[in-house]
Enzyme design. Sequence first.
Site, PDB file in Angstrom:
ATOM      1  N   ASP A  24       0.832  -1.210   0.000  1.00 55.16           N
ATOM      2  CA  ASP A  24       0.000   0.000   0.000  1.00 55.16           C
ATOM      3  C   ASP A  24       0.869   1.263   0.000  1.00 55.16           C
ATOM      4  O   ASP A  24       1.964   1.263   0.549  1.00 55.16           O
ATOM      5  CB  ASP A  24      -0.912  -0.028   1.234  1.00 55.16           C
ATOM      6  CG  ASP A  24      -2.049   0.984   1.124  1.00 55.16           C
ATOM      7  OD1 ASP A  24      -2.429   1.349  -0.006  1.00 55.16           O
ATOM      8  OD2 ASP A  24      -2.559   1.401   2.174  1.00 55.16           O
ATOM      9  N   GLY A  25       0.329   2.310  -0.614  1.00 51.16           N
ATOM     10  CA  GLY A  25       0.988   3.612  -0.567  1.00 51.16           C
ATOM     11  C   GLY A  25       1.488   4.130  -1.905  1.00 51.16           C
ATOM     12  O   GLY A  25       2.146   5.179  -1.958  1.00 51.16           O
ATOM     13  N   ASN A  26       1.167   3.441  -2.985  1.00 51.83           N
ATOM     14  CA  ASN A  26       1.620   3.895  -4.314  1.00 51.83           C
ATOM     15  C   ASN A  26       1.073   5.288  -4.651  1.00 51.83           C
ATOM     16  O   ASN A  26       1.786   6.129  -5.197  1.00 51.83           O
ATOM     17  CB  ASN A  26       1.142   2.940  -5.409  1.00 51.83           C
ATOM     18  CG  ASN A  26       1.761   1.565  -5.291  1.00 51.83           C
ATOM     19  OD1 ASN A  26       2.698   1.374  -4.542  1.00 51.83           O
ATOM     20  ND2 ASN A  26       1.214   0.610  -6.029  1.00 51.83           N
ATOM     21  N   HIS A  41       1.881   3.424  -9.261  1.00 50.40           N
ATOM     22  CA  HIS A  41       1.714   1.970  -9.421  1.00 50.40           C
ATOM     23  C   HIS A  41       2.872   1.371 -10.221  1.00 50.40           C
ATOM     24  O   HIS A  41       3.307   0.251  -9.954  1.00 50.40           O
ATOM     25  CB  HIS A  41       0.382   1.653 -10.099  1.00 50.40           C
ATOM     26  CG  HIS A  41      -0.811   2.034  -9.263  1.00 50.40           C
ATOM     27  ND1 HIS A  41      -0.887   1.746  -7.911  1.00 50.40           N
ATOM     28  CD2 HIS A  41      -1.958   2.705  -9.561  1.00 50.40           C
ATOM     29  CE1 HIS A  41      -2.044   2.205  -7.435  1.00 50.40           C
ATOM     30  NE2 HIS A  41      -2.703   2.790  -8.417  1.00 50.40           N
ATOM     31  N   SER A  70      -7.669  -5.587  -4.808  1.00 52.77           N
ATOM     32  CA  SER A  70      -8.726  -6.178  -3.981  1.00 52.77           C
ATOM     33  C   SER A  70     -10.072  -6.113  -4.679  1.00 52.77           C
ATOM     34  O   SER A  70     -10.266  -5.328  -5.612  1.00 52.77           O
ATOM     35  CB  SER A  70      -8.813  -5.448  -2.630  1.00 52.77           C
ATOM     36  OG  SER A  70      -9.459  -4.213  -2.779  1.00 52.77           O
ATOM     37  N   GLU A  72     -12.486  -4.728  -3.631  1.00 51.84           N
ATOM     38  CA  GLU A  72     -13.024  -3.385  -3.394  1.00 51.84           C
ATOM     39  C   GLU A  72     -12.343  -2.327  -4.285  1.00 51.84           C
ATOM     40  O   GLU A  72     -12.854  -1.205  -4.424  1.00 51.84           O
ATOM     41  CB  GLU A  72     -12.839  -2.986  -1.919  1.00 51.84           C
ATOM     42  CG  GLU A  72     -13.749  -3.723  -0.947  1.00 51.84           C
ATOM     43  CD  GLU A  72     -13.364  -5.198  -0.770  1.00 51.84           C
ATOM     44  OE1 GLU A  72     -12.156  -5.493  -0.702  1.00 51.84           O
ATOM     45  OE2 GLU A  72     -14.275  -6.046  -0.731  1.00 51.84           O
ATOM     46  N   TRP A  74     -12.264  -2.090  -7.356  1.00 49.03           N
ATOM     47  CA  TRP A  74     -13.054  -1.724  -8.548  1.00 49.03           C
ATOM     48  C   TRP A  74     -13.715  -0.364  -8.377  1.00 49.03           C
ATOM     49  O   TRP A  74     -14.113   0.263  -9.365  1.00 49.03           O
ATOM     50  CB  TRP A  74     -14.162  -2.767  -8.789  1.00 49.03           C
ATOM     51  CG  TRP A  74     -13.682  -4.088  -9.257  1.00 49.03           C
ATOM     52  CD1 TRP A  74     -13.488  -5.197  -8.485  1.00 49.03           C
ATOM     53  CD2 TRP A  74     -13.345  -4.472 -10.599  1.00 49.03           C
ATOM     54  NE1 TRP A  74     -13.041  -6.242  -9.279  1.00 49.03           N
ATOM     55  CE2 TRP A  74     -12.952  -5.828 -10.570  1.00 49.03           C
ATOM     56  CE3 TRP A  74     -13.339  -3.797 -11.836  1.00 49.03           C
ATOM     57  CZ2 TRP A  74     -12.558  -6.529 -11.707  1.00 49.03           C
ATOM     58  CZ3 TRP A  74     -12.950  -4.500 -12.957  1.00 49.03           C
ATOM     59  CH2 TRP A  74     -12.560  -5.837 -12.892  1.00 49.03           C
ATOM     60  N   LEU A 136      10.358 -20.799  -5.243  1.00 45.39           N
ATOM     61  CA  LEU A 136       9.480 -19.878  -4.513  1.00 45.39           C
ATOM     62  C   LEU A 136       8.090 -19.968  -5.122  1.00 45.39           C
ATOM     63  O   LEU A 136       7.927 -19.878  -6.345  1.00 45.39           O
ATOM     64  CB  LEU A 136       9.982 -18.424  -4.641  1.00 45.39           C
ATOM     65  CG  LEU A 136       9.042 -17.330  -4.111  1.00 45.39           C
ATOM     66  CD1 LEU A 136       8.985 -17.350  -2.584  1.00 45.39           C
ATOM     67  CD2 LEU A 136       9.484 -15.940  -4.576  1.00 45.39           C
ATOM     68  N   ARG A 193       2.443  -4.848   6.084  1.00 41.86           N
ATOM     69  CA  ARG A 193       1.658  -3.866   5.341  1.00 41.86           C
ATOM     70  C   ARG A 193       2.433  -2.560   5.322  1.00 41.86           C
ATOM     71  O   ARG A 193       2.775  -2.017   6.374  1.00 41.86           O
ATOM     72  CB  ARG A 193       0.283  -3.624   5.961  1.00 41.86           C
ATOM     73  CG  ARG A 193      -0.497  -2.567   5.152  1.00 41.86           C
ATOM     74  CD  ARG A 193      -1.939  -2.390   5.573  1.00 41.86           C
ATOM     75  NE  ARG A 193      -2.582  -1.450   4.651  1.00 41.86           N
ATOM     76  CZ  ARG A 193      -3.849  -1.526   4.251  1.00 41.86           C
ATOM     77  NH1 ARG A 193      -4.628  -2.485   4.707  1.00 41.86           N
ATOM     78  NH2 ARG A 193      -4.337  -0.638   3.412  1.00 41.86           N
ATOM     79  N   SER A 201      -7.790  -5.007   5.362  1.00 42.35           N
ATOM     80  CA  SER A 201      -8.408  -4.683   4.064  1.00 42.35           C
ATOM     81  C   SER A 201      -8.815  -5.920   3.239  1.00 42.35           C
ATOM     82  O   SER A 201      -8.588  -5.951   2.035  1.00 42.35           O
ATOM     83  CB  SER A 201      -7.486  -3.768   3.240  1.00 42.35           C
ATOM     84  OG  SER A 201      -7.267  -2.549   3.918  1.00 42.35           O
ATOM     85  N   GLU A 212       1.652 -13.188  12.495  1.00 38.65           N
ATOM     86  CA  GLU A 212       2.290 -12.038  13.136  1.00 38.65           C
ATOM     87  C   GLU A 212       2.154 -10.847  12.193  1.00 38.65           C
ATOM     88  O   GLU A 212       2.458 -10.955  10.997  1.00 38.65           O
ATOM     89  CB  GLU A 212       3.782 -12.313  13.393  1.00 38.65           C
ATOM     90  CG  GLU A 212       4.056 -13.435  14.367  1.00 38.65           C
ATOM     91  CD  GLU A 212       3.555 -13.137  15.780  1.00 38.65           C
ATOM     92  OE1 GLU A 212       3.548 -11.947  16.172  1.00 38.65           O
ATOM     93  OE2 GLU A 212       3.166 -14.094  16.474  1.00 38.65           O
TER      94      GLU A 212
HETATM   95  C1  IPE Z   1      -5.233  -2.764   0.049  1.00 30.19           C
HETATM   96  O1  IPE Z   1      -4.980  -1.413  -0.192  1.00 30.19           O
HETATM   97  C2  IPE Z   1      -5.280  -3.521  -1.234  1.00 30.19           C
HETATM   98  C3  IPE Z   1      -4.024  -3.619  -1.970  1.00 30.19           C
HETATM   99  C4  IPE Z   1      -2.861  -3.247  -1.560  1.00 30.19           C
HETATM  100  C5  IPE Z   1      -4.135  -4.232  -3.267  1.00 30.19           C
HETATM  101  P1  IPE Z   1      -6.160  -0.355  -0.286  1.00 30.19           P
HETATM  102  O2  IPE Z   1      -5.521   0.972  -0.421  1.00 30.19           O
HETATM  103  O3  IPE Z   1      -7.128  -0.752  -1.332  1.00 30.19           O
HETATM  104  O4  IPE Z   1      -6.888  -0.532   1.131  1.00 30.19           O
HETATM  105  P2  IPE Z   1      -7.675   0.511   2.032  1.00 30.19           P
HETATM  106  O5  IPE Z   1      -8.698   1.175   1.143  1.00 30.19           O
HETATM  107  O6  IPE Z   1      -6.662   1.486   2.530  1.00 30.19           O
HETATM  108  O7  IPE Z   1      -8.266  -0.300   3.136  1.00 30.19           O
HETATM  109  C1  IPE Z   2      -1.770   0.199  -3.252  1.00 34.09           C
HETATM  110  O1  IPE Z   2      -1.510   1.558  -3.314  1.00 34.09           O
HETATM  111  C2  IPE Z   2      -1.947  -0.388  -4.627  1.00 34.09           C
HETATM  112  C3  IPE Z   2      -3.313  -0.849  -4.921  1.00 34.09           C
HETATM  113  C4  IPE Z   2      -4.317  -0.857  -4.084  1.00 34.09           C
HETATM  114  C5  IPE Z   2      -3.536  -1.334  -6.267  1.00 34.09           C
HETATM  115  P1  IPE Z   2      -2.684   2.619  -3.278  1.00 34.09           P
HETATM  116  O2  IPE Z   2      -3.104   2.923  -4.657  1.00 34.09           O
HETATM  117  O3  IPE Z   2      -3.786   2.154  -2.372  1.00 34.09           O
HETATM  118  O4  IPE Z   2      -1.950   3.867  -2.648  1.00 34.09           O
HETATM  119  P2  IPE Z   2      -2.536   4.905  -1.597  1.00 34.09           P
HETATM  120  O5  IPE Z   2      -3.019   4.112  -0.411  1.00 34.09           O
HETATM  121  O6  IPE Z   2      -3.649   5.622  -2.268  1.00 34.09           O
HETATM  122  O7  IPE Z   2      -1.385   5.779  -1.280  1.00 34.09           O
HETATM  123 MG    MG Z   3      -4.169   2.434  -0.386  1.00 28.99          MG
END
Ligand code: IPE
Ligand code: IPE
Ligand code: MG
Length: 247
Positions: A24-26, A41, A70, A72, A74, A136, A193, A201, A212
């Site tokens: 997460d965090g892209n 991304h 995920s 969600e 979409w 792997l 995470r 999520s 853990e």
């Molecule tokens: C979780 O990240 C899903 C993926 C990393 C693919 P999200 O950014 O979608 O999750 P929420 O919305 O912060 O819970």
């Molecule tokens: C996670 O990064 C990648 C996917 C869910 C595909 P985000 O796109 O959720 O990045 P933030 O959370 O908005 O920074």
């Molecule tokens: Mg995110």
Amino acid sequence: MALSALLEEVRGGDLPTHVGIIMDGNGRWAKARGLSRLEGHRQGALAAERIVRFVVKERLFPYLTLFAFSTENWARPRHEVDGLFALFESFLREKTEELIDSGIKLLVVGDHKPLPEGLQAAIEEIEKKTAQNGALTLAIALNFGGRWAILRAAKDLLRAARSIAMGPEEVGEELFRAYLPTGFLPDMDFLIRTGGRVRVSNFLLWELAYTELYFTDILWPDFDEEALLYALKDFQRRERSFGRVKG
Ligand code: IPE
Ligand code: IPE
Ligand code: MG
């Protein structure tokens, strides 16, 4: 500490068998640089590549599950969703040879049917081409939801029960697990995470029962080999008791 020294230290301790990563965090990484979310991304895909290469080269653990999209996700803007699917497809197609050569067995877990046809074809091809590998097992959770997985297992089990006259008392944990789309994966030992959010999520739920958990503020595109080793060092400090009393 130098990476090689850190690696030696981590190698000296117990390593997990199955690691999961919520990448997460892209979006925030890109925003901080005035770039588009899709550029975030793209950088995220490079980070995933770097981590996978390192894990397989150093044989750190045999199972890695990456959360890529995920059920969600979409709900995001159409062009972001399309861009992500295009990125997954080109990634799978470009990396086929490297994946085969490095001994990675790649499986994509999630509901494939709603995905673009080209992406579905790429998934099928790469799964087939890497099926004999064993260094792997890399599971990519794509259009995946923990609830979707459990629901699908329940439906498949009901169907099977009807045709082989199986009663509810015959359904134990091991049998149920075999019906999960992630049934080939062992329990998850360690979940990382990135991106600062402290939640699951809808990632793998069944396999998470005694995992853990490790949360870091590092945004996914910045997560590197050193960050992984520090996370593993943290794992090695945990006392896992699985409900028992440790004396
Ligand atoms: C979780 O990240 C899903 C993926 C990393 C693919 P999200 O950014 O979608 O999750 P929420 O919305 O912060 O819970
Ligand atoms: C996670 O990064 C990648 C996917 C869910 C595909 P985000 O796109 O959720 O990045 P933030 O959370 O908005 O920074
Ligand atoms: Mg995110």
